[in-house]
Design an enzyme around this catalytic site. Structure first.
Site, PDB file in Angstrom:
ATOM      1  N   CYS A   1     -18.998  16.560 -52.524  1.00 20.34           N
ATOM      2  CA  CYS A   1     -19.113  18.119 -52.146  1.00 20.34           C
ATOM      3  C   CYS A   1     -18.527  18.209 -50.625  1.00 20.34           C
ATOM      4  CB  CYS A   1     -20.865  18.692 -51.966  1.00 20.34           C
ATOM      5  SG  CYS A   1     -21.825  17.737 -50.876  1.00 20.34           S
TER       6      CYS A   1
ATOM      7  N   ARG B   1     -25.460  18.703 -51.929  1.00 19.90           N
ATOM      8  CA  ARG B   1     -25.158  18.808 -53.378  1.00 19.90           C
ATOM      9  C   ARG B   1     -24.776  17.327 -53.993  1.00 19.90           C
ATOM     10  NH1 ARG B   1     -20.846  23.260 -53.534  1.00 19.90           N
ATOM     11  NH2 ARG B   1     -20.494  22.249 -51.497  1.00 19.90           N
TER      12      ARG B   1
ATOM     13  N   ASP C   1     -23.592  25.999 -52.735  1.00 13.52           N
ATOM     14  CA  ASP C   1     -23.839  25.193 -51.635  1.00 13.52           C
ATOM     15  C   ASP C   1     -25.268  25.843 -51.132  1.00 13.52           C
ATOM     16  OD1 ASP C   1     -24.247  23.988 -49.111  1.00 13.52           O
ATOM     17  OD2 ASP C   1     -22.154  24.277 -48.404  1.00 13.52           O
TER      18      ASP C   1
END
Length: 158
Positions: free
Chosen positions: A10, A16, A128
């Site tokens: 990520c 994440r 996100d």
């Protein structure tokens, strides 16, 4: 099956991708196939290098039985694209960033998007959650549980 090495990526490697790492490890452990996988996570930027996962993400993950223990690190193109079989991006920007980092065509073929393996949830990206609230962290975990199971099923058939 040869050992499959999977790198989740990520932006900063604090929300994440460490969550994807923990979820995937949970699925692997549940299936008793730890000897067939190696799992790691990284970020396309180094802003959080050396830091643990975001405390909010950890709190939500713990509720589901996941321990986010990884320490943030950036992608190292000269090492990671050679070492890992799968480079799994959380969103389209991560795919673009990784494609730009990839040293050659073979490396670019290793890049896949997490949501391509989602079985039930209709999202194009894992959003996100960093600047959002609790619902964003829960959504990330919902998506990752679905997509990591799909990825596990796909990789296990190879």
């Amino acid at each position: 099956m040869k050992k499959q090495k999977v790198l989740f990526v990520c932006l900063g490697n604090i929300c994440r991708s460490p969550s994807a790492e923990a979820v995937m490890k949970g699925i692997i452990d549940k299936n008793g196939s730890g000897h067939l996988f190696e799992i790691d996570s990284a970020g396309v930027i180094a802003a959080h290098e050396g830091e643990p996962a975001d405390a909010r993400m950890k709190r939500h993950a713990i509720k589901r039985g996941y321990q986010l223990t990884s320490i943030s690190r950036p992608v190292v193109p000269s090492v990671d694209f050679d070492y890992f079989d799968w480079v799994v991006a959380m969103d389209d920007q991560n795919v673009r960033d990784l494609t730009g980092m990839a040293p050659d065509e073979a490396a670019r073929h290793k890049i896949v998007k997490m949501t391509d393996y989602a079985r039930h949830m209709g999202y194009d990206e894992v959003p996100d959650p960093y600047y959002g609230g609790d619902a964003g962290f829960e959504l990330v975990l919902d998506l990752l549980e679905d997509a990591c199971q799909g990825l596990y099923d796909h990789v296990s058939r190879k």
